[in-house]
Design a protein around this motif. Structure first.
Motif, short mmCIF file in Angstrom:
data_model
loop_
_atom_site.label_atom_id
_atom_site.label_comp_id
_atom_site.label_asym_id
_atom_site.label_seq_id
_atom_site.Cartn_x
_atom_site.Cartn_y
_atom_site.Cartn_z
N GLY A 1 -3.83 13.86 5.47
CA GLY A 1 -4.37 12.41 4.64
C GLY A 1 -5.02 11.35 5.89
O GLY A 1 -5.77 10.51 5.50
N ASN B 1 2.44 1.49 -3.46
CA ASN B 1 1.29 1.97 -4.70
C ASN B 1 1.15 3.32 -4.27
O ASN B 1 0.65 4.17 -5.35
CB ASN B 1 0.11 0.91 -4.43
CG ASN B 1 0.75 -0.39 -4.87
OD1 ASN B 1 1.54 -0.48 -5.94
ND2 ASN B 1 -0.07 -1.47 -4.36
N GLY B 2 1.01 3.82 -2.95
CA GLY B 2 0.52 5.01 -2.68
C GLY B 2 1.43 6.06 -3.37
O GLY B 2 0.90 7.23 -3.90
N THR C 1 -0.84 5.91 5.59
CA THR C 1 -0.82 7.53 5.07
C THR C 1 0.32 8.01 5.73
O THR C 1 1.07 8.82 5.10
CB THR C 1 -2.22 8.09 5.63
OG1 THR C 1 -3.23 7.61 5.16
CG2 THR C 1 -1.88 9.79 5.28
N ILE D 1 3.78 7.13 3.98
CA ILE D 1 3.99 7.39 2.85
C ILE D 1 4.51 9.03 2.74
O ILE D 1 5.53 9.23 2.14
CB ILE D 1 2.53 7.58 1.99
CG1 ILE D 1 2.19 6.28 1.57
CG2 ILE D 1 2.65 8.55 0.54
CD1 ILE D 1 0.72 6.04 0.93
N SER E 1 -8.39 8.76 6.27
CA SER E 1 -7.82 7.42 5.74
C SER E 1 -8.55 6.40 6.07
O SER E 1 -8.75 5.47 5.33
CB SER E 1 -6.47 7.44 6.61
OG SER E 1 -6.58 7.28 7.90
N PHE F 1 0.90 -1.44 0.03
CA PHE F 1 0.19 0.02 -0.05
C PHE F 1 0.89 1.18 0.00
O PHE F 1 0.65 2.22 -0.57
CB PHE F 1 -0.90 -0.08 1.26
CG PHE F 1 -2.37 -0.63 0.88
CD1 PHE F 1 -2.97 -0.16 -0.03
CD2 PHE F 1 -2.62 -2.00 1.69
CE1 PHE F 1 -4.39 -0.63 -0.03
CE2 PHE F 1 -3.87 -2.38 1.40
CZ PHE F 1 -4.79 -2.19 0.62
N ARG G 1 0.52 8.64 -6.83
CA ARG G 1 0.72 10.04 -6.70
C ARG G 1 1.24 10.78 -7.88
O ARG G 1 0.81 11.96 -8.22
CB ARG G 1 1.41 10.54 -5.34
CG ARG G 1 1.26 12.02 -5.12
CD ARG G 1 2.10 12.33 -3.69
NE ARG G 1 1.35 11.78 -2.55
CZ ARG G 1 1.49 11.92 -1.11
NH1 ARG G 1 2.75 12.70 -1.06
NH2 ARG G 1 0.64 11.73 -0.39
#
Length: 283
Positions: free
Chosen positions: A109, A47-48, A135, A138, A113, A44, A52
């Motif tokens: 974020g 990929n986050g 979150t 990231i 979330s 996650f 973006r």
């Protein structure tokens, strides 16, 4: 007799399982669940970051360019207003702006979330802490890249690296714990009170001006110092700035942010423990 004894054992066992967990046991349970979902967490986060900048031509390069361009514009304007040397002021500004941006973006974020991950929570069992943690992680990666941009710029304009750079991971750890705890509080509150996001937006805008980012700490008027004293962002930004610039730090520079981070992390986990079962019904 066998049936009766087995029934009583079931009652005993059910009574034991229904007993509320202590905070220590709940913390241990949460850590085990995070470890169990570590591969999902890693994917996650990766990929986050990819999503973006997915449609951007420059991609990940924006994680370096964005803070540099932002700092350049602000430095140009405020170095003129404050009549500072633009080279020195640029580094001064970025050393405060970068940690604030991390805290601000992570909180924004984190607030949404849990609600944004509604589909995951309703399909399978997922620890409620997972998506606030993702979150913040990231944004922590973006912080690291932004700091890298700062040091690249500093070297280009003739600044020297100091040994205090090795303390940056510890500063990031403190900020991470603080923003995760506060992020948990805000994300849970948002589940029950959807207007919270707007309050967070306004609050962070106010905190930007109430945190010594664009101006030095010693320029704060005495009558306003109490406001800055109760602003937790101040302690993290000042500690980050001192470590980045190689300014000597005192013991209190570390103790206060550490205490704040621990308090907010515990409060966030306590609130999650209390509301965890009810969250799914409010999504």
């Amino acid at each position: 007799m066998t049936s009766s004894s087995s029934d009583s054992s079931v009652v005993i066992l059910s009574g034991e399982t229904s007993k509320p967990l202590s905070f220590a046991n709940y913390l241990a349970k949460t850590i085990k669940e995070i470890h169990k979902f570590r591969f999902a967490y890693k994917n996650f986060v990766i990929n986050g970051i990819r999503v973006r900048y997915r449609r951007s031509k420059l991609g990940f390069l924006w994680t370096l360019l964005n803070p540099l361009l932002t700092m350049g514009v602000i430095s140009l304007v405020f170095s003129y207003i404050f009549k500072q040397n633009i080279r020195e002021y640029s580094i001064f500004l970025f050393s405060g702006l970068t940690p604030f941006n991390f805290l601000s973006a992570a909180l924004m974020g984190s607030t949404t979330s849990i609600v944004n991950a509604e589909s995951f929570y309703k399909k399978i069992y997922v620890p409620k802490i997972l998506f606030p943690l993702i979150t913040v992680s990231i944004e922590a990666v973006n912080f690291i890249l932004s700091i890298s941009a700062l040091y690249i710029l500093a070297l280009l304009i003739g600044a020297k690296l100091t040994w205090t750079i090795i303390l940056l991971p510890l500063v990031l750890l403190l900020m991470f714990a603080f923003v995760l705890g506060l992020g948990l509080i805000l994300s849970i509150t948002f589940v029950f009170f959807r207007d919270m996001f707007h309050f967070v937006q306004v609050g962070l805008t106010a905190l930007f001006y109430l945190t010594p980012i664009m101006y030095p700490e010693n320029s704060i008027p005495d009558q306003l110092r109490s406001i800055f004293t109760f602003n937790p962002f101040t302690y993290f930004v000042l500690l980050s700035r001192k470590v980045i610039l190689g300014t000597p730090t005192s013991l209190m520079d570390w103790i206060i942010p550490t205490i704040i981070a621990i308090i907010f992390l515990i409060l966030g986990l306590l609130l999650l423990k209390k509301t965890e079962k009810g969250i799914i019904f409010r999504l």
